[in-house]
Scaffold this active site. Structure first.
Site, PDB file in Angstrom:
ATOM      1  N   ARG A 175      34.609  48.480  30.791  1.00 64.14           N
ATOM      2  CA  ARG A 175      33.288  48.836  30.948  1.00 64.14           C
ATOM      3  C   ARG A 175      32.583  47.780  32.334  1.00 64.14           C
ATOM      4  O   ARG A 175      33.059  47.394  33.114  1.00 64.14           O
ATOM      5  CB  ARG A 175      31.721  48.473  30.087  1.00 64.14           C
ATOM      6  CG  ARG A 175      32.826  46.888  29.283  1.00 64.14           C
ATOM      7  CD  ARG A 175      31.668  46.466  28.472  1.00 64.14           C
ATOM      8  NE  ARG A 175      30.474  46.746  28.758  1.00 64.14           N
ATOM      9  CZ  ARG A 175      29.483  45.571  29.211  1.00 64.14           C
ATOM     10  NH1 ARG A 175      30.381  44.438  29.367  1.00 64.14           N
ATOM     11  NH2 ARG A 175      27.880  45.387  29.428  1.00 64.14           N
ATOM     12  N   ARG A 179      22.852  47.041  35.293  1.00 60.72           N
ATOM     13  CA  ARG A 179      22.029  45.825  34.884  1.00 60.72           C
ATOM     14  C   ARG A 179      20.345  47.077  34.766  1.00 60.72           C
ATOM     15  O   ARG A 179      19.893  47.411  36.278  1.00 60.72           O
ATOM     16  CB  ARG A 179      21.524  44.791  34.894  1.00 60.72           C
ATOM     17  CG  ARG A 179      22.897  43.659  34.160  1.00 60.72           C
ATOM     18  CD  ARG A 179      22.002  42.378  33.733  1.00 60.72           C
ATOM     19  NE  ARG A 179      23.164  41.768  33.687  1.00 60.72           N
ATOM     20  CZ  ARG A 179      23.592  40.364  34.479  1.00 60.72           C
ATOM     21  NH1 ARG A 179      22.483  39.384  35.415  1.00 60.72           N
ATOM     22  NH2 ARG A 179      25.173  39.818  34.002  1.00 60.72           N
ATOM     23  N   ARG A 258      48.392  37.559  38.611  1.00 62.30           N
ATOM     24  CA  ARG A 258      48.288  37.480  40.147  1.00 62.30           C
ATOM     25  C   ARG A 258      48.050  35.699  41.053  1.00 62.30           C
ATOM     26  O   ARG A 258      47.430  34.752  39.656  1.00 62.30           O
ATOM     27  CB  ARG A 258      46.864  37.614  40.385  1.00 62.30           C
ATOM     28  CG  ARG A 258      47.011  39.451  41.031  1.00 62.30           C
ATOM     29  CD  ARG A 258      45.792  39.992  40.337  1.00 62.30           C
ATOM     30  NE  ARG A 258      44.923  39.885  39.586  1.00 62.30           N
ATOM     31  CZ  ARG A 258      43.534  39.022  39.929  1.00 62.30           C
ATOM     32  NH1 ARG A 258      43.351  39.295  40.816  1.00 62.30           N
ATOM     33  NH2 ARG A 258      42.753  38.960  39.527  1.00 62.30           N
ATOM     34  N   ARG A 289      36.126  36.663  48.751  1.00 58.25           N
ATOM     35  CA  ARG A 289      34.536  35.629  49.134  1.00 58.25           C
ATOM     36  C   ARG A 289      34.797  34.761  49.325  1.00 58.25           C
ATOM     37  O   ARG A 289      35.615  34.567  49.328  1.00 58.25           O
ATOM     38  CB  ARG A 289      34.119  35.686  47.021  1.00 58.25           C
ATOM     39  CG  ARG A 289      35.355  35.628  46.078  1.00 58.25           C
ATOM     40  CD  ARG A 289      34.493  35.271  44.150  1.00 58.25           C
ATOM     41  NE  ARG A 289      36.096  33.989  44.427  1.00 58.25           N
ATOM     42  CZ  ARG A 289      35.608  33.555  42.987  1.00 58.25           C
ATOM     43  NH1 ARG A 289      34.228  34.106  42.057  1.00 58.25           N
ATOM     44  NH2 ARG A 289      35.909  32.545  41.995  1.00 58.25           N
ATOM     45  N   GLU A 312      38.336  33.363  49.949  1.00 54.92           N
ATOM     46  CA  GLU A 312      39.826  33.581  49.114  1.00 54.92           C
ATOM     47  C   GLU A 312      40.262  34.831  49.348  1.00 54.92           C
ATOM     48  O   GLU A 312      39.605  35.545  48.940  1.00 54.92           O
ATOM     49  CB  GLU A 312      38.929  33.741  46.906  1.00 54.92           C
ATOM     50  CG  GLU A 312      38.141  32.180  46.721  1.00 54.92           C
ATOM     51  CD  GLU A 312      37.808  32.435  45.282  1.00 54.92           C
ATOM     52  OE1 GLU A 312      37.616  31.262  44.298  1.00 54.92           O
ATOM     53  OE2 GLU A 312      38.099  33.012  44.924  1.00 54.92           O
ATOM     54  N   TYR A 360      44.152  34.920  30.157  1.00 54.42           N
ATOM     55  CA  TYR A 360      43.319  34.733  30.748  1.00 54.42           C
ATOM     56  C   TYR A 360      42.331  33.677  30.149  1.00 54.42           C
ATOM     57  O   TYR A 360      41.754  34.568  28.854  1.00 54.42           O
ATOM     58  CB  TYR A 360      42.310  35.596  31.342  1.00 54.42           C
ATOM     59  CG  TYR A 360      41.031  35.115  32.748  1.00 54.42           C
ATOM     60  CD1 TYR A 360      41.795  34.483  33.663  1.00 54.42           C
ATOM     61  CD2 TYR A 360      40.049  34.371  32.136  1.00 54.42           C
ATOM     62  CE1 TYR A 360      40.733  33.026  34.588  1.00 54.42           C
ATOM     63  CE2 TYR A 360      38.934  34.119  32.426  1.00 54.42           C
ATOM     64  CZ  TYR A 360      38.710  33.288  33.121  1.00 54.42           C
ATOM     65  OH  TYR A 360      38.020  32.108  34.110  1.00 54.42           O
ATOM     66  N   ASP A 362      38.801  31.126  29.951  1.00 51.44           N
ATOM     67  CA  ASP A 362      37.678  30.581  30.513  1.00 51.44           C
ATOM     68  C   ASP A 362      37.799  28.578  29.742  1.00 51.44           C
ATOM     69  O   ASP A 362      38.627  28.875  28.595  1.00 51.44           O
ATOM     70  CB  ASP A 362      36.108  31.289  29.974  1.00 51.44           C
ATOM     71  CG  ASP A 362      35.900  32.217  31.005  1.00 51.44           C
ATOM     72  OD1 ASP A 362      36.199  31.545  31.976  1.00 51.44           O
ATOM     73  OD2 ASP A 362      35.260  33.050  30.821  1.00 51.44           O
TER      74      ASP A 362
END
Ligand code: FAD
Ligand code: NA
Length: 389
Positions: A175, A179, A258, A289, A312, A360, A362
């Site tokens: 997705r 917003r 990566r 970024r 980056e 991954y 967090d």
């Protein structure tokens, strides 16, 4: 050798296990890390010329909705009220991200209501309605329509993967959040903030217990020390948070990752970009970024003559590079299943964390899963002798 438990890796996963084992069970814990510092990828330090705290392995924003994790982390640090927001540059203009009503109205030079914006995006997404997207490009168009996809997603994603989205599998994204209001908070979690005295102070506090011994510059596979793999496995329970393929000598092949190259620069201005993160959404700049770490701590009195920025650059990791994000190709998934079987069969060794599970995670997820492993496997083993699988 008199440790009760050996932990490989001093990231959040390893340190959470270490802290719990020492505090809750009074175990003697040895934590090994091959790096010269603790904390894994969350490690931060002061940049020398400016004194600004930089996250050495990329910007780390703490956020969670998990009550248990929030209570746990607050034992070691307080958090600031930092709220993460991201902006993005497209064709020389700055937009608010993730895509929200401000982004849409600026992009289409309009004054749409939420309902009108939703109708517009739905109509644009209709271009590929009813088709089954075979690549990420078609999937993106189907999710949010071509104009927004091409402006904000296509080239950014292409730079992240160093691959044209037409050649990327559709399932990389399920997705794309849009917003239909002006909320541009990056995270939706209940709790968010940055550790008041920095990540390293938090991490050091977790390792402070007298029963925890941390050995830096120590690789588990290097046989020259007393807690190496060949001496420990089978004798002392091990929690291994390094790369799972490395543990088994890459017997089933390499798992692909990566990595990111950080180009750090100190600039002779007090404020370079006015915010912590600006994405570069177009293909004309090679970096994805720019991070300006001073803005993570507006409450601190940093000097105003200089600032530090990091550009980056994203690419596939080669041997020797830091593995950051699992690429997770079909071949990777097949290999991972084989490594999982090997890991399950490895007696008295538990595999955890992002490298040990090739996932991954967090920070709050790494901490949460470590707390669960402690409850379900480690405590029962030491309290009632059940086996560690
Ligand atoms: P790590 O932190 O990777 O720790 C593993 C440790 O094991 C390392 O210190 C390594 O040196 C050590 N090790 C490996 N092999 C050996 C060996 N053979 N011998 C000895 N030691 C070994 N999370 C968030 O919540 N918010 C963010 O904004 C965020 N940003 C991130 C940005 C990037 C670029 C990356 C890569 C991650 C980010 N994360 C973020 C995730 C966060 O870093 C992880 O949740 C956390 O690192 C997981 O901890 P871990 O202990 O599993 O792994
Ligand atoms: Na095992």
């Amino acid at each position: 050798m008199n440790a009760d438990l050996v932990i490989v890796g001093s990231g959040f996963f390893g340190l959470t296990i270490a802290e719990q084992a020492a505090t809750e069970l009074g175990l003697k814990v040895v934590v090994l890390d091959r790096r010269h510092h603790i904390g894994g990828n969350a490690y931060s330090e002061k940049e020398e010329q400016t004194g600004i705290e930089v996250h050495r392995y990329g910007a780390h924003l703490f956020h969670t909705s998990n009550e248990r994790v929030w209570e746990y982390v607050n034992r070691f640090t307080t958090f600031t009220n930092y709220v993460h927001k991201v902006y993005g540059v497209h064709k020389g203009e700055v937009f608010s991200l993730p895509i929200n009503l401000a982004t849409i109205n600026q992009f289409f030079r309009a004054n749409l209501t939420p309902a009108q914006a939703q109708a517009l995006i739905q109509e644009q997404a209709g271009e590929l309605a009813g088709t089954d997207p075979q690549n990420l490009n078609d999937k993106g168009i189907q999710l949010i329509g071509r104009p927004l996809y091409e402006a904000f997603i296509k080239h950014y994603t292409g730079k992240q993967w160093q691959t044209d989205p037409k050649d990327l599998p559709a399932d990389i994204i399920s997705r794309l959040p849009v917003r239909y209001n002006y909320d541009n908070r990056y995270f939706n979690d209940k709790y968010e903030g940055l550790p008041t005295d920095g990540y390293t102070a938090w991490i050091e506090k977790m390792a402070e217990h007298a029963n925890i011994e941390v050995r830096l510059n120590t690789d588990f596979f290097d046989e020259s020390h007393e807690y190496s793999k060949d001496k420990v496995v089978g004798n002392i329970p091990v929690i291994y948070t390094g790369p799972v393929d490395r543990y088994f000598d890459f017997a089933e092949g390499d798992l692909s990752w990566r990595t990111i190259d950080f180009e750090e620069e100190v600039l002779g201005v007090g404020d370079f970009q006015g915010t912590s993160v600006v994405n570069y959404n177009d293909s004309d700049v090679a970096y994805t970024r720019i991070i300006e770490p001073r803005h993570f701590h507006p409450e601190r009195e940093y000097q105003t003559e200089k600032t530090v920025v990091m550009r980056e650059f994203s690419r596939a990791a080669e041997k020797g590079d830091e593995p950051y994000y699992p690429i997770n190709t079909a071949a990777d998934r097949e290999r991972l299943l084989k490594y999982r079987d090997l890991a399950a069969a490895e007696k008295d060794v538990l595999f955890g964390g992002r490298l040990g599970t090739y996932k991954y995670l967090d920070m709050h997820m790494a901490i949460g899963s470590a707390l669960t492993m402690f409850d379900n496997k480690i405590r029962p083993h030491f309290e009632s002798g059940s086996s560690i699988e």
